[in-house]
Design an enzyme around this catalytic site. Sequence first.
Site, PDB file in Angstrom:
ATOM      1  N   ASN A  78      -9.375   1.036   9.550  1.00 19.04           N
ATOM      2  CA  ASN A  78      -8.642   0.700  10.768  1.00 19.04           C
ATOM      3  C   ASN A  78      -9.313   1.337  11.984  1.00 19.04           C
ATOM      4  O   ASN A  78      -9.885   0.667  12.841  1.00 19.04           O
ATOM      5  CB  ASN A  78      -7.182   1.154  10.633  1.00 19.04           C
ATOM      6  CG  ASN A  78      -6.272   0.648  11.749  1.00 19.04           C
ATOM      7  OD1 ASN A  78      -5.091   0.471  11.533  1.00 19.04           O
ATOM      8  ND2 ASN A  78      -6.790   0.381  12.948  1.00 19.04           N
ATOM      9  N   THR A  79      -9.305   2.680  12.017  1.00 19.24           N
ATOM     10  CA  THR A  79      -9.792   3.386  13.195  1.00 19.24           C
ATOM     11  C   THR A  79     -11.263   3.095  13.500  1.00 19.24           C
ATOM     12  O   THR A  79     -11.650   2.999  14.670  1.00 19.24           O
ATOM     13  CB  THR A  79      -9.579   4.900  13.017  1.00 19.24           C
ATOM     14  OG1 THR A  79      -8.229   5.126  12.610  1.00 19.24           O
ATOM     15  CG2 THR A  79      -9.820   5.646  14.316  1.00 19.24           C
TER      16      THR A  79
ATOM     17  N   GLY B 265      -8.822   8.543   9.754  1.00 23.24           N
ATOM     18  CA  GLY B 265      -9.121   8.577  11.181  1.00 23.24           C
ATOM     19  C   GLY B 265     -10.218   9.544  11.586  1.00 23.24           C
ATOM     20  O   GLY B 265     -10.494   9.700  12.773  1.00 23.24           O
TER      21      GLY B 265
ATOM     22  N   ALA C 274      -9.971   4.914   4.169  1.00 21.30           N
ATOM     23  CA  ALA C 274      -9.971   6.044   5.095  1.00 21.30           C
ATOM     24  C   ALA C 274     -11.300   6.787   5.162  1.00 21.30           C
ATOM     25  O   ALA C 274     -11.942   7.032   4.146  1.00 21.30           O
ATOM     26  CB  ALA C 274      -8.882   7.060   4.768  1.00 21.30           C
ATOM     27  N   GLY C 275     -11.684   7.116   6.384  1.00 22.95           N
ATOM     28  CA  GLY C 275     -12.838   7.972   6.612  1.00 22.95           C
ATOM     29  C   GLY C 275     -14.106   7.268   7.047  1.00 22.95           C
ATOM     30  O   GLY C 275     -15.031   7.896   7.535  1.00 22.95           O
TER      31      GLY C 275
ATOM     32  N   LYS D 103       0.858  -1.186   0.000  1.00 23.35           N
ATOM     33  CA  LYS D 103       0.000   0.000   0.000  1.00 23.35           C
ATOM     34  C   LYS D 103       0.896   1.239   0.000  1.00 23.35           C
ATOM     35  O   LYS D 103       1.664   1.462   0.935  1.00 23.35           O
ATOM     36  CB  LYS D 103      -0.908  -0.001   1.236  1.00 23.35           C
ATOM     37  CG  LYS D 103      -1.656   1.326   1.409  1.00 23.35           C
ATOM     38  CD  LYS D 103      -2.607   1.320   2.589  1.00 23.35           C
ATOM     39  CE  LYS D 103      -3.010   2.747   2.948  1.00 23.35           C
ATOM     40  NZ  LYS D 103      -3.961   2.785   4.069  1.00 23.35           N
TER      41      LYS D 103
END
Lengths: 267, 67
Positions: free
Chosen positions: A209-210, A161, A187-188, A100
Amino acid sequence: MDNLIIHDKAYSSRLLVGTGKYKDFAQTREAIDASSAQIITIAVRRTNIGQSTDEPNLLDLLPPTQFTLLPNTAGCFTADDAIRTLHLARELLDGHSLVKLEVLGDPNTLYPNIVETIKAAKVLVKNGFHIMVYTSDDPIVAKQLEDIGCVAIMPLASLIGSGMGILNPWNLQIIISNATVPVIVDAGVGTASDATIAMELGCDGVLMNTAIAASKNPILMASAMRKAVEAGRDAFLAGRMEKRTSYNADPSSPINNTIASSKNKVT
Amino acid sequence: MIQLIINGQLQHFDTTLSVAQLLESMALKNKRIAIERNGQIVPRSEFGEQTLTDGDQLEIVVAVGGG
């Protein structure tokens, strides 16, 4: 089978997850198992000199035989740093070439630096890497990255995040309709419905992830995300009903032969 | 005596040493690490034969959690 194909390898799961921000390795592993993800991102960092080297290693927790590990270049702000990081990652993972690429623009937004990302992608493709690339939701840039040879385009839904969901579904739709390689929202995503919306738009997968690690119950959220991605994918494949253009109803049940109508007329 | 810059830190060693000897001294032998020496990857197969020289810059990395 409805598989996600990335660089000639088929994956039954369309949810990709990260390994950051968890309480400990045990929680990391439990969340990954609950998510059913097969592609797992990891980061590459300097080893702590002089500290205990008996600490458990992430690669023991996530055997490369069982998962497709996706080393990232998080924290890199130049093409050169990203290129060096991925060469180290390839050595660390015994020649594994799927990576990535993310080159960040500034520490506050973590917005991708597209100029540096394109520069790095060109070099890495030449060096034999297979690149899943984090990018903005700019359709022109997405196409350029595909033309360079990236094997997956990974536009942000919103800032890394932030958990703010999909800010520009229209741009994502353009990217998806232009692309001939998988498009994965990276993301997001904040909660399950965000992941479902991404999949309903026609994304090939979602990377997060987050949203899992920073939820109150990461294991339960990982399971929710698995279902959300599956639900969104199925809804996309099924093809949604047409939305009515004016706001009026269309009954679901037959309009005639109700008992009320039989009372009114004797034949 | 030689000086090496390892992960940004200046370190002193009494004699010249190979990458393998360095890793042993740092208790990193057989650990899952990768090494870059002056911008070039040091393949694991060359740990024994590459001798470090004064002023070498090394990066020694591991896999950690990340998104």
